[in-house]
Design a protein around this motif. Sequence first.
Motif, PDB file in Angstrom:
ATOM      1  N   PRO A 157      19.761   8.491 -46.649  1.00 41.09           N
ATOM      2  CA  PRO A 157      18.484   8.834 -46.526  1.00 41.09           C
ATOM      3  C   PRO A 157      18.237   9.664 -45.383  1.00 41.09           C
ATOM      4  O   PRO A 157      18.839   9.164 -44.291  1.00 41.09           O
ATOM      5  CB  PRO A 157      17.889   7.437 -46.485  1.00 41.09           C
ATOM      6  N   ALA A 158      17.200  10.530 -45.326  1.00 38.98           N
ATOM      7  CA  ALA A 158      16.993  11.382 -44.413  1.00 38.98           C
ATOM      8  C   ALA A 158      16.529  10.758 -43.082  1.00 38.98           C
ATOM      9  O   ALA A 158      16.567  10.897 -41.923  1.00 38.98           O
ATOM     10  CB  ALA A 158      15.849  12.476 -44.691  1.00 38.98           C
ATOM     11  N   ASP A 159      15.838   9.396 -43.310  1.00 44.40           N
ATOM     12  CA  ASP A 159      15.242   8.740 -42.169  1.00 44.40           C
ATOM     13  C   ASP A 159      16.185   8.028 -41.514  1.00 44.40           C
ATOM     14  O   ASP A 159      15.897   7.198 -40.538  1.00 44.40           O
ATOM     15  CB  ASP A 159      14.006   7.970 -42.493  1.00 44.40           C
ATOM     16  N   SER A 160      17.453   7.994 -41.947  1.00 47.87           N
ATOM     17  CA  SER A 160      18.697   7.265 -41.214  1.00 47.87           C
ATOM     18  C   SER A 160      19.382   8.340 -40.633  1.00 47.87           C
ATOM     19  O   SER A 160      20.366   7.923 -39.930  1.00 47.87           O
ATOM     20  CB  SER A 160      19.265   6.659 -42.093  1.00 47.87           C
ATOM     21  N   LEU A 161      19.106   9.476 -40.157  1.00 48.72           N
ATOM     22  CA  LEU A 161      20.038  10.431 -39.752  1.00 48.72           C
ATOM     23  C   LEU A 161      20.232   9.909 -38.314  1.00 48.72           C
ATOM     24  O   LEU A 161      21.364  10.219 -37.819  1.00 48.72           O
ATOM     25  CB  LEU A 161      19.186  11.839 -39.685  1.00 48.72           C
ATOM     26  N   ALA A 162      19.390   9.358 -37.518  1.00 50.63           N
ATOM     27  CA  ALA A 162      19.611   8.843 -36.146  1.00 50.63           C
ATOM     28  C   ALA A 162      20.714   7.924 -35.957  1.00 50.63           C
ATOM     29  O   ALA A 162      21.635   7.892 -35.186  1.00 50.63           O
ATOM     30  CB  ALA A 162      18.574   8.411 -35.568  1.00 50.63           C
ATOM     31  N   VAL A 163      20.610   6.895 -37.050  1.00 51.31           N
ATOM     32  CA  VAL A 163      21.931   5.951 -37.103  1.00 51.31           C
ATOM     33  C   VAL A 163      23.157   6.903 -37.541  1.00 51.31           C
ATOM     34  O   VAL A 163      24.270   6.336 -36.992  1.00 51.31           O
ATOM     35  CB  VAL A 163      21.482   5.061 -38.249  1.00 51.31           C
ATOM     36  N   PHE A 164      23.079   7.636 -38.409  1.00 52.70           N
ATOM     37  CA  PHE A 164      24.425   8.408 -38.927  1.00 52.70           C
ATOM     38  C   PHE A 164      25.166   9.044 -37.706  1.00 52.70           C
ATOM     39  O   PHE A 164      26.288   9.073 -37.566  1.00 52.70           O
ATOM     40  CB  PHE A 164      24.155   9.311 -40.071  1.00 52.70           C
ATOM     41  N   LEU A 165      24.032   9.785 -36.798  1.00 56.13           N
ATOM     42  CA  LEU A 165      24.487  10.578 -35.826  1.00 56.13           C
ATOM     43  C   LEU A 165      25.115   9.650 -34.467  1.00 56.13           C
ATOM     44  O   LEU A 165      26.303  10.090 -33.922  1.00 56.13           O
ATOM     45  CB  LEU A 165      23.664  11.615 -35.091  1.00 56.13           C
ATOM     46  N   LYS A 166      24.595   8.511 -34.370  1.00 60.67           N
ATOM     47  CA  LYS A 166      25.194   7.533 -33.300  1.00 60.67           C
ATOM     48  C   LYS A 166      26.657   6.971 -33.911  1.00 60.67           C
ATOM     49  O   LYS A 166      27.508   6.895 -33.252  1.00 60.67           O
ATOM     50  CB  LYS A 166      24.057   6.650 -33.064  1.00 60.67           C
ATOM     51  N   THR A 167      26.445   6.874 -35.224  1.00 57.78           N
ATOM     52  CA  THR A 167      27.804   6.219 -35.709  1.00 57.78           C
ATOM     53  C   THR A 167      28.924   7.404 -35.563  1.00 57.78           C
ATOM     54  O   THR A 167      30.019   6.921 -35.155  1.00 57.78           O
ATOM     55  CB  THR A 167      27.626   5.891 -37.096  1.00 57.78           C
ATOM     56  N   LEU A 168      28.538   8.601 -36.166  1.00 54.26           N
ATOM     57  CA  LEU A 168      29.593   9.412 -36.112  1.00 54.26           C
ATOM     58  C   LEU A 168      30.251   9.925 -34.756  1.00 54.26           C
ATOM     59  O   LEU A 168      31.512  10.060 -34.648  1.00 54.26           O
ATOM     60  CB  LEU A 168      29.151  10.708 -36.849  1.00 54.26           C
ATOM     61  N   THR A 169      29.175  10.133 -33.934  1.00 51.66           N
ATOM     62  CA  THR A 169      29.536  10.393 -32.484  1.00 51.66           C
ATOM     63  C   THR A 169      30.311   9.447 -31.916  1.00 51.66           C
ATOM     64  O   THR A 169      31.402   9.580 -30.974  1.00 51.66           O
ATOM     65  CB  THR A 169      28.318  11.113 -31.648  1.00 51.66           C
ATOM     66  N   GLY A 170      29.995   8.359 -31.966  1.00 51.55           N
ATOM     67  CA  GLY A 170      30.681   6.906 -31.554  1.00 51.55           C
ATOM     68  C   GLY A 170      32.417   7.024 -32.059  1.00 51.55           C
ATOM     69  O   GLY A 170      33.320   6.796 -31.419  1.00 51.55           O
ATOM     70  N   LEU A 171      32.281   7.548 -33.466  1.00 50.69           N
ATOM     71  CA  LEU A 171      33.687   7.122 -34.185  1.00 50.69           C
ATOM     72  C   LEU A 171      34.459   8.435 -33.521  1.00 50.69           C
ATOM     73  O   LEU A 171      35.794   7.974 -33.117  1.00 50.69           O
ATOM     74  CB  LEU A 171      33.569   7.548 -35.544  1.00 50.69           C
ATOM     75  N   VAL A 172      34.161   9.481 -33.356  1.00 57.75           N
ATOM     76  CA  VAL A 172      34.851  10.537 -32.944  1.00 57.75           C
ATOM     77  C   VAL A 172      35.003  10.637 -31.493  1.00 57.75           C
ATOM     78  O   VAL A 172      36.306  10.563 -30.932  1.00 57.75           O
ATOM     79  CB  VAL A 172      34.200  12.150 -33.329  1.00 57.75           C
ATOM     80  N   PHE A 173      33.916  10.307 -30.398  1.00 60.03           N
ATOM     81  CA  PHE A 173      34.174  10.623 -29.108  1.00 60.03           C
ATOM     82  C   PHE A 173      34.389   9.314 -28.343  1.00 60.03           C
ATOM     83  O   PHE A 173      34.937   9.226 -27.318  1.00 60.03           O
ATOM     84  CB  PHE A 173      33.045  11.485 -28.813  1.00 60.03           C
ATOM     85  N   PHE A 174      33.838   8.206 -28.689  1.00 63.21           N
ATOM     86  CA  PHE A 174      33.771   7.040 -28.126  1.00 63.21           C
ATOM     87  C   PHE A 174      34.513   5.766 -28.933  1.00 63.21           C
ATOM     88  O   PHE A 174      33.688   4.654 -28.918  1.00 63.21           O
ATOM     89  CB  PHE A 174      32.327   6.816 -27.741  1.00 63.21           C
ATOM     90  N   PRO A 175      35.342   6.006 -29.403  1.00 67.04           N
ATOM     91  CA  PRO A 175      36.188   4.811 -30.409  1.00 67.04           C
ATOM     92  C   PRO A 175      36.662   3.684 -29.230  1.00 67.04           C
ATOM     93  O   PRO A 175      37.280   4.069 -28.197  1.00 67.04           O
ATOM     94  CB  PRO A 175      37.103   5.507 -31.427  1.00 67.04           C
ATOM     95  N   LEU A 176      36.923   2.310 -29.563  1.00 64.91           N
ATOM     96  CA  LEU A 176      37.377   1.525 -28.748  1.00 64.91           C
ATOM     97  C   LEU A 176      39.021   1.611 -28.805  1.00 64.91           C
ATOM     98  O   LEU A 176      39.588   1.280 -28.017  1.00 64.91           O
ATOM     99  CB  LEU A 176      36.676   0.069 -29.076  1.00 64.91           C
ATOM    100  N   LEU A 177      39.530   1.780 -30.091  1.00 65.95           N
ATOM    101  CA  LEU A 177      40.877   1.886 -30.406  1.00 65.95           C
ATOM    102  C   LEU A 177      41.824   0.535 -29.818  1.00 65.95           C
ATOM    103  O   LEU A 177      42.506   0.582 -28.767  1.00 65.95           O
ATOM    104  CB  LEU A 177      41.518   3.149 -29.740  1.00 65.95           C
ATOM    105  N   PRO A 178      41.137  -0.594 -30.355  1.00 64.84           N
ATOM    106  CA  PRO A 178      41.586  -1.921 -29.726  1.00 64.84           C
ATOM    107  C   PRO A 178      43.111  -2.099 -29.774  1.00 64.84           C
ATOM    108  O   PRO A 178      43.719  -1.850 -30.906  1.00 64.84           O
ATOM    109  CB  PRO A 178      40.840  -2.833 -30.232  1.00 64.84           C
ATOM    110  N   GLU A 179      43.913  -2.362 -28.921  1.00 62.24           N
ATOM    111  CA  GLU A 179      45.166  -2.406 -28.877  1.00 62.24           C
ATOM    112  C   GLU A 179      45.775  -3.592 -29.854  1.00 62.24           C
ATOM    113  O   GLU A 179      46.547  -3.595 -30.344  1.00 62.24           O
ATOM    114  CB  GLU A 179      45.905  -2.546 -27.328  1.00 62.24           C
ATOM    115  N   ALA A 180      44.821  -4.558 -29.841  1.00 63.89           N
ATOM    116  CA  ALA A 180      44.917  -5.832 -30.722  1.00 63.89           C
ATOM    117  C   ALA A 180      45.406  -5.470 -32.304  1.00 63.89           C
ATOM    118  O   ALA A 180      45.855  -5.981 -33.042  1.00 63.89           O
ATOM    119  CB  ALA A 180      43.953  -6.711 -30.334  1.00 63.89           C
TER     120      ALA A 180
END
Length: 342
Positions: free
Chosen positions: A98-121
């Motif tokens: 949905p269009a009104d969820s774009l803010a959530v989608f962008l926060k999710t995608l930028t987090g996946l690409v630029f700021f993932p945790l990549l936990p060693e565990a």
Amino acid sequence: MEYPISAASVETLPNGLTLILDADPSAPVVSAQIWVATGSIHEDTHLGAGLSHFLEHMVFKGTRDFDADTLADTVQAAGGHWNAYTTFDRTVYYIDGPADSLAVFLKTLTGLVFFPLLPEAEFEKEKDVIRREIDMGLDDPDNAATRLLFATAFVQDPRRHPVIGRRQLFDALAYQDLIGYHRQRYVPEHCVVVISGDFDPAHARQSIAELTAESVTSFARPPLVACDPPQLGPRRARETFAIPTSRISLAWKIPALDHPDAPAFEVLAAMLGRGRSSLLHRRLREASELALEISAMAWTGPGREGLFAVSADANPAKRRAHRGDFRRTRQLVRPADRCRFS
């Protein structure tokens, strides 16, 4: 076929991140994507290990804003459909919803690409998941045939390796290899954010700039991506597989996607082996009954030579006759033998 004129805008933010924004208010939906210009051909000293595909899996283990469970719940609650894929030359993450969820989608995608945790565990756990994927592929005759085709067609070009990697090389990967690859390749200048649908471009632009403000340009050297020397003669390969049919493939090198001759090979593939009305289907399956299935493809990408291939499945008892008929049909694709391109 005519395509509508696009109103999409293309721009680059100060940190090197490219934006492609295509607003269309005709329906209250959006598609948000981040294309990362890195794939299995860019793995450099880890070439053939499947590091790009492994990283694609690992970023979903959580970001600086969400742990793994909250991440999935957040996208689902926002009505989003998300996924990702890795190829030879790119890794793509996307969310549609949905269009009104774009803010959530962008926060999710930028987090996946630029700021993932990549936990060693989670490192070894996810390696086991991919090991099972690799083993399943080795048991799949279609996958095995494709691997053999690419490993034969290319000798130095990194596309000779499967995107998922080779088991022995994959097993040798260490956690720091994953961290270093992300640090070097998942940087703004290698990424393109694409948004299409019902949204405000100015607001989206500002939001992306704020979300990626801490992600800066990398100064890492580009990976070495080898090219094949000119092929001077035919190459042949054969592999046995425990199935009741045989597959035979013929392939030719063809120009890259951006070459003016590339569309002609797409047309040729459709004429020869796409659908029941195609020439080879009518000749080898319906008329002579030599082939159980037959297809043709023109596989190309930007900047690198591709492959034009014809493949057929047949009863092993008819393999010799099938091969002879394939040779006779070679005159149909003879222009590919003679193609010269720069």
